[in-house]
Design a protein around this motif. Structure first.
Motif, PDB file in Angstrom:
ATOM      1  N   GLN A   1      36.988  41.398  29.109  1.00 15.40           N
ATOM      2  CA  GLN A   1      38.202  41.327  28.281  1.00 15.40           C
ATOM      3  C   GLN A   1      39.437  41.690  29.109  1.00 15.40           C
ATOM      4  N   ALA A   2      39.303  42.630  30.034  1.00 14.29           N
ATOM      5  CA  ALA A   2      40.428  43.025  30.891  1.00 14.29           C
ATOM      6  C   ALA A   2      40.866  41.859  31.777  1.00 14.29           C
ATOM      7  N   LEU A   3      39.911  41.168  32.372  1.00 15.80           N
ATOM      8  CA  LEU A   3      40.258  40.041  33.241  1.00 15.80           C
ATOM      9  C   LEU A   3      40.913  38.912  32.456  1.00 15.80           C
ATOM     10  N   ILE A   4      40.462  38.689  31.245  1.00 12.89           N
ATOM     11  CA  ILE A   4      41.085  37.666  30.395  1.00 12.89           C
ATOM     12  C   ILE A   4      42.534  38.044  30.098  1.00 12.89           C
ATOM     13  N   ALA A   5      42.769  39.293  29.727  1.00 14.28           N
ATOM     14  CA  ALA A   5      44.130  39.750  29.414  1.00 14.28           C
ATOM     15  C   ALA A   5      45.039  39.668  30.632  1.00 14.28           C
ATOM     16  N   ILE A   6      44.515  40.059  31.789  1.00 16.26           N
ATOM     17  CA  ILE A   6      45.301  40.005  33.023  1.00 16.26           C
ATOM     18  C   ILE A   6      45.635  38.561  33.388  1.00 16.26           C
ATOM     19  N   HIS A   7      44.655  37.687  33.258  1.00 17.25           N
ATOM     20  CA  HIS A   7      44.873  36.272  33.580  1.00 17.25           C
ATOM     21  C   HIS A   7      45.915  35.651  32.635  1.00 17.25           C
TER      22      HIS A   7
END
Length: 83
Positions: free
Chosen positions: A55-61
């Motif tokens: 979820q963190a990588l999705i938000a960052i992307h």
């Protein structure tokens, strides 16, 4: 204790990443990158819990702030994780 370190190229990018994660409810801390992880002089990392990585990588992307590298801290060692 296991956790991920998401490497940002500067403190500004790390702060922007932190805000993006906070908006989706992910808690993280910003630290100066350990010297043995990178040769970038001013790199910073966000420490993220293992279950929050996807979820963190999705938000960052979505915030157009893709990380430089990702490391897993496990059993006293850092291991780079492919993105």
């Amino acid at each position: 204790m296991e956790y991920y370190l998401i490497l940002a190229r500067s403190v500004t990018y790390a702060q922007r990443m932190q805000r993006a994660l906070e908006r989706v409810g992910i808690r993280c801390q910003i630290y100066r990158a350990p010297r043995d992880l990178t040769n970038l002089g001013c790199a910073y990392v966000l420490r993220v819990a293992v279950p929050d990585l996807t979820q963190a990588l999705i938000a960052i992307h979505r915030a157009s702030l893709d990380p430089v590298q990702i490391f897993l801290y496990q059993q006293g060692m850092y291991r780079e994780v492919s993105m």
